[in-house]
Enzyme design. Structure first.
Site, PDB file in Angstrom:
ATOM      1  N   LYS A  61       0.932  -1.274  -0.014  1.00  0.00           N
ATOM      2  CA  LYS A  61      -0.017   0.112   0.008  1.00  0.00           C
ATOM      3  C   LYS A  61       0.677   1.206  -0.060  1.00  0.00           C
ATOM      4  O   LYS A  61       2.138   1.164   0.284  1.00  0.00           O
ATOM      5  CB  LYS A  61      -0.988  -0.001   1.246  1.00  0.00           C
ATOM      6  N   ARG A  83      -3.682 -10.284   5.049  1.00  0.00           N
ATOM      7  CA  ARG A  83      -4.237 -10.229   3.760  1.00  0.00           C
ATOM      8  C   ARG A  83      -3.155  -9.355   2.749  1.00  0.00           C
ATOM      9  O   ARG A  83      -2.663  -8.438   2.967  1.00  0.00           O
ATOM     10  CB  ARG A  83      -5.817  -9.349   3.690  1.00  0.00           C
TER      11      ARG A  83
END
Length: 276
Positions: A224, A258
């Site tokens: 991210k 995740r």
């Protein structure tokens, strides 16, 4: 007795030992792997790699939730998602597949097609039927913290107290979910959603405070912008930073990672388990 157990299609999965969830995006526009998988064989090959590398779950998504992602209709989301879900379950009938959707109709169709978990970035806030639907389906529910929509979320980064505000959000959402008879709830603090770069790191720094909710914690920080913007690189170069943050997340209580890169996440787990 295991502290954290979820019921997936009649199979009890204990989360006291953390697990890895592999990300499989069926979107042409996801920030890292969008459009990478173009054929049935691409999806099957990637799913097989993730299972072989040690993923307990796969997370399928057909609607990109990156900032300013374009709108996708319910029909198109279902049309993208269901054929790939059915393909995967035909090849891997015992697979535990999570569905990344905030829409009750898509959730219902996917569970009826054999999916095991609903992963909702909005915690039921973007579809008033979601909590009732998940309660009726009787499946585990991952609820994430976000404000607004994927399109508007970065306009909502003002908090009185970041951690307290997010804990308040979860206490309210959990109460609502319980009122609809949702038994297995997993919490996702929502790294990158309605949070500035500094707020993401404050959230990581104080993440053990979420243990007060007494529910398993999922962390999704894979590649991210909180990593690559800090380091001045790109999503493609953010695996090392992802591994660092996954390690810290596990030390602070994460039960599910995740990730795009299953092998590296599983190795992180193995090394930490050896130490701890």
């Amino acid at each position: 007795m295991s502290e954290f157990t979820i019921n997936c299609k009649g199979k009890l999965v204990e989360l006291d030992t953390p697990k890895v969830m592999g990300i499989l995006n069926i979107t042409p526009n996801s920030f890292y792997d969008g459009g990478r998988y173009k054929s049935d064989s691409d999806f099957l090959k990637q799913a097989e790699t993730m299972f072989v590398d040690g993923a307990t779950f796969l997370d399928l998504g057909a609607y990109s939730s990156k900032p300013n992602a374009e709108f996708v209709s319910v029909e198109e989301e279902a049309q993208r998602l269901l054929p790939v879900l059915e393909l995967l379950l035909k090849e891997f009938p015992d697979a535990l597949i999570s569905i990344d959707t905030f829409r009750a109709d898509v959730a219902k169709k996917a569970i009826n097609s054999g999916a095991a978990i609903i992963n909702d970035i909005s915690g039921g806030m973007l579809d008033s039927n979601m909590l009732q639907t998940v309660g009726e389906l009787g499946v585990p529910y991952i609820m994430m913290h976000m404000r607004g929509t994927p399109n508007t979320m970065q306009q909502f980064t003002q908090y009185t107290n970041l951690i307290n505000d997010i804990l308040y959000y979860f206490s309210e959402r959990i109460s609502s979910a319980r009122s609809y008879n949702i038994k297995d709830i997993i919490i996702d603090p929502g790294f990158g959603f309605s949070k500035t770069l500094d707020q993401n790191y404050e959230l990581m720094q104080k993440m053990e405070l979420f243990s007060i909710l007494e529910l398993p914690l999922l962390v999704g920080i894979s590649r991210k912008s909180m990593i690559y913007k800090l380091l001045g690189t790109t999503p493609k170069e953010a695996l090392n930073g992802t591994t660092v943050l996954n390690t810290i997340s596990l030390q602070k209580g994460a039960k599910i990672l995740r990730v795009h890169d299953v092998k590296e996440a599983v190795e992180t787990l193995q090394i930490l388990n050896k130490i701890l």
